[in-house]
Enzyme design. Structure first.
Site, short mmCIF file in Angstrom:
data_model
loop_
_atom_site.label_atom_id
_atom_site.label_comp_id
_atom_site.label_asym_id
_atom_site.label_seq_id
_atom_site.Cartn_x
_atom_site.Cartn_y
_atom_site.Cartn_z
CE LYS A 179 44.94 -31.99 5.90
NZ LYS A 179 45.57 -30.62 5.30
N GLY A 232 40.50 -28.57 -3.05
CA GLY A 232 41.39 -27.95 -3.69
C GLY A 232 41.63 -29.05 -5.68
CB SER A 233 45.03 -29.91 -7.11
OG SER A 233 45.01 -30.84 -5.98
N GLY A 237 41.80 -34.63 -5.49
CA GLY A 237 40.90 -34.69 -5.80
C GLY A 237 40.31 -35.75 -6.26
CD GLU A 254 35.65 -25.25 -5.99
OE1 GLU A 254 36.14 -25.70 -7.10
OE2 GLU A 254 35.88 -24.05 -4.74
CB CYS A 288 38.19 -22.00 -7.08
SG CYS A 288 36.74 -21.50 -6.42
CD GLU A 387 43.27 -24.22 -10.59
OE1 GLU A 387 43.05 -24.85 -10.55
OE2 GLU A 387 41.30 -23.51 -10.70
O1 TXE Z 1 46.27 -28.15 -3.64
P1 TXE Z 1 45.85 -30.04 -3.04
P2 TXE Z 1 47.39 -27.61 -3.35
C1 TXE Z 1 44.76 -25.68 -7.16
C2 TXE Z 1 45.65 -25.05 -7.93
C3 TXE Z 1 47.24 -25.05 -7.02
C4 TXE Z 1 46.96 -26.11 -7.07
C5 TXE Z 1 47.51 -27.28 -6.06
O2 TXE Z 1 45.55 -24.80 -8.97
O3 TXE Z 1 47.38 -24.20 -7.58
O4 TXE Z 1 45.37 -26.56 -6.48
O5 TXE Z 1 47.19 -26.92 -4.54
C6 TXE Z 1 45.02 -31.62 1.44
N1 TXE Z 1 44.51 -36.96 0.82
N2 TXE Z 1 43.48 -25.25 -6.29
O6 TXE Z 1 48.45 -28.33 -3.46
O7 TXE Z 1 46.80 -30.97 -2.61
C7 TXE Z 1 45.11 -30.35 1.64
O8 TXE Z 1 46.03 -30.70 2.74
C8 TXE Z 1 43.68 -35.89 1.19
C9 TXE Z 1 42.38 -24.71 -6.70
O9 TXE Z 1 47.20 -26.54 -2.26
O10 TXE Z 1 44.13 -30.01 -3.66
C10 TXE Z 1 44.67 -29.37 1.80
O11 TXE Z 1 43.76 -29.61 2.57
N3 TXE Z 1 43.80 -34.34 1.40
C11 TXE Z 1 41.63 -24.89 -5.69
C12 TXE Z 1 43.76 -29.36 0.54
O12 TXE Z 1 43.63 -30.93 0.42
C13 TXE Z 1 44.75 -33.99 1.13
C14 TXE Z 1 42.27 -23.76 -4.15
C15 TXE Z 1 43.91 -29.29 -0.68
O13 TXE Z 1 45.84 -29.74 -1.68
C16 TXE Z 1 45.49 -34.94 0.16
C17 TXE Z 1 44.02 -24.68 -3.80
C18 TXE Z 1 45.10 -35.91 0.07
N4 TXE Z 1 46.06 -37.42 -0.10
C19 TXE Z 1 44.19 -25.21 -4.69
N5 TXE Z 1 46.52 -34.01 -0.37
C20 TXE Z 1 40.23 -24.64 -5.92
N6 TXE Z 1 39.26 -25.21 -5.76
O14 TXE Z 1 39.92 -23.52 -5.82
C21 TXE Z 1 46.46 -32.81 0.14
N7 TXE Z 1 45.09 -32.52 1.17
#
Ligand code: TXE
Length: 485
Positions: A179, A232-233, A237, A254, A288, A387
């Site tokens: 996804k 992701g966030s 997470g 991560e 990240c 972050e």
């Molecule tokens: O993250 P999300 P976002 C951090 C960074 C950024 C913040 C928000 O600080 O400002 O997160 O970014 C999927 N169930 N990082 O909103 O929501 C979503 O579709 C399952 C750090 O983009 O975590 C996407 O594919 N999945 C990071 C993925 O999760 C869900 C990189 C990431 O989105 C979901 C990105 C749910 N309920 C952001 N909601 C790093 N570690 O490098 C969303 N998603």
């Protein structure tokens, strides 16, 4: 500006077939460089996720599940070669979609190829053990795939993150449901096309683009999934981990960080300087493992700030295809987040040591911010703790090793750290005492290191991807004890 894309972007890939999402709905994909709509992507639904999991299960029971480890490895290696043949096309897609300068897109495409080469070569080298046990017994272990693995990927490095997680999962014989992020998913679709070309059996890899709260949540909740990998966030997470707990399946998280580079007064500053700045502004700071905190021993603090500031003033920000130092941020929302921290720096009276420039012809609709170096930040300040995920670095002064460690370990995160010193004993003391998943000594690898196990502690998450270690994460160990007398 409408760009010509090399394939239809508004489809899901399930069981080896491309089709519209089950509800027929699509989502607009924005071009961060000018705010225009780059493409329409499929808005995958829970029904699509269901179909993708069923296709993955069928692949495990069928052609994919019957392959030997060597055959899986050969498919991954073939894919790696095809990625190398398509580097320019993939780099352009990633640049348009994420807003990153073309050279970064190119580096990411080559990294994707490296992951596929690495895991292709490793697939048939995961060995079990024989264990000395009771008389009359032979005891041994082997590693089996989990089954169906779910991969939720963010928008900042789609190619690299797909390479490290899907590449390792396929090497171990899992069938994957990917996804990608709703903000950037073109290279995930290109990846599936390359897998098709390479000859992967139908259903080994399935791609369902869509919203996090729809397709993403459906994938994490699905009872037919045996392992989840999420980048992701922190907030999302936690939702993913809770969903995994409901199905009692393992999850790799991560979740980013607030990673420090620590500069001691005896460091080779000429060598350190490029790493200090590049690891903060690479991918517009949306990395990240970005080095968003620079800790500097007081004796060289002014010099380091002055030399970093000089580099910042030379930074040029502009559209992805102009291939400058820094591109736009991914979205209006990310722009708001970063602008909030810049306003906070001003309101708190912090010293902005230097800023880069946005080029005068940057399109008005793009989400550009000036890279910003903030010096003399108290280590408990929000800018030094949270972050930001933008091209903003804070510089913090310290006196001596103990204080450096206290500050470095003093956030909720623990992903990566860099240590710059010529003192070999101190290098090892620091590497041992830093609370994080990766330490670089006299170098720093933001986003890099195909071969190096990677992952965090604390709020940065848990589980390890990259390197050989990932193969253990994407498999389950079985112990067999045979009584033969
Ligand atoms: O993250 P999300 P976002 C951090 C960074 C950024 C913040 C928000 O600080 O400002 O997160 O970014 C999927 N169930 N990082 O909103 O929501 C979503 O579709 C399952 C750090 O983009 O975590 C996407 O594919 N999945 C990071 C993925 O999760 C869900 C990189 C990431 O989105 C979901 C990105 C749910 N309920 C952001 N909601 C790093 N570690 O490098 C969303 N998603």
């Amino acid at each position: 500006m409408r760009e010509t894309l090399p394939f239809a972007t508004n489809e899901v890939f399930i069981g080896g077939r491309w089709r519209a999402a089950s509800g027929g709905q699509t989502l607009p994909l924005a071009n961060p460089s000018d705010g225009s709509t780059l493409a329409e992507i499929a808005r995958g639904s829970a029904d699509d996720v269901d179909a993708a999991v069923a296709a993955a299960q069928a692949a495990l029971a069928g052609d994919w599940g019957r392959l030997t480890a060597a055959e899986r490895g050969r498919l991954l290696a073939t894919m790696g070669r095809k990625v190398l043949e398509h580097v320019e096309e993939l780099a352009r897609l990633e640049a348009l979609d994420v807003g990153k300068p073309l050279k970064q897109g190119r580096a990411d495409a080559v990294a994707l190829a490296r992951y596929l080469e690495f895991y292709g070569g490793a697939a048939d080298k995961v060995m079990g053990e024989t264990i000395p046990y009771l008389n009359g017994y032979t005891a041994l272990t082997w590693r089996e795939p989990h089954g169906v693995t779910g991969h939720i990927v963010p928008w900042n490095y789609p190619m690299q993150i797909i390479g490290r997680s899907v590449g390792a999962a396929l090497a171990m014989g899992n069938a994957c449901v990917l996804k990608p992020a709703e903000e950037a998913c073109l290279t995930a679709l290109a990846f599936a096309r390359i897998a098709e070309e390479a000859g992967f059996p139908a259903g080994a890899l399935n791609v369902v683009p869509g919203l996090g709260e729809e397709a993403g949540a459906a994938l994490t909740a699905h009872a037919g999934v045996q392992h989840l990998s999420f980048t992701g966030s922190v907030a999302t997470g936690r939702l993913v981990q809770a969903a995994a707990a409901r199905n009692t399946i393992p999850v790799t998280l991560e979740l980013g960080g607030k990673s420090p580079q620590i500069v001691f007064a005896d460091a080779d500053l000429d060598a350190a300087l490029p790493f200090l700045v590049n690891a903060g502004i690479q991918n517009a700071g949306q990395t990240c493992s970005a080095a968003s905190r620079i800790l500097v021993e007081r004796a060289v603090f002014d010099e380091v700030v002055a030399r970093m500031a000089q580099r910042y003033r030379a930074l040029r920000v502009g559209p992805a295809l102009a291939d400058l130092d820094v591109g736009p941020l991914i979205s209006a929302r990310q722009h708001e987040i970063v602008s909030h921290y810049l306003a906070l720096a001003r309101d708190s009276g912090l010293q902005v040591a230097a800023q880069g420039e946005i080029v005068h012809d940057a399109p008005a609709g793009g989400w550009y911010v000036r890279p910003t170096l903030v010096a003399g930040v108290p280590d408990r300040h929000a800018l030094a703790q949270e972050e930001i995920f933008g091209p903003v670095q804070v510089v913090i002064a310290f006196d001596g090793e103990a204080e450096a460690l206290r500050i470095a370990n003093g956030t909720a995160y623990g992903l990566v750290a860099g240590v710059w010193t010529r003192d070999g004993s101190r290098q090892l003391r620091m590497a041992r005492a830093l609370k994080c998943g990766q330490v670089f000594v006299n170098n720093y690898g933001a986003g890099g290191g195909v071969e190096l196990p990677f992952g965090g502690v604390g709020a940065s998450g848990h589980g390890r991807e990259k390197g050989f270690e990932a193969l253990y994460g994407f498999s389950a160990l079985k112990t067999v004890a045979i009584l033969h007398g």
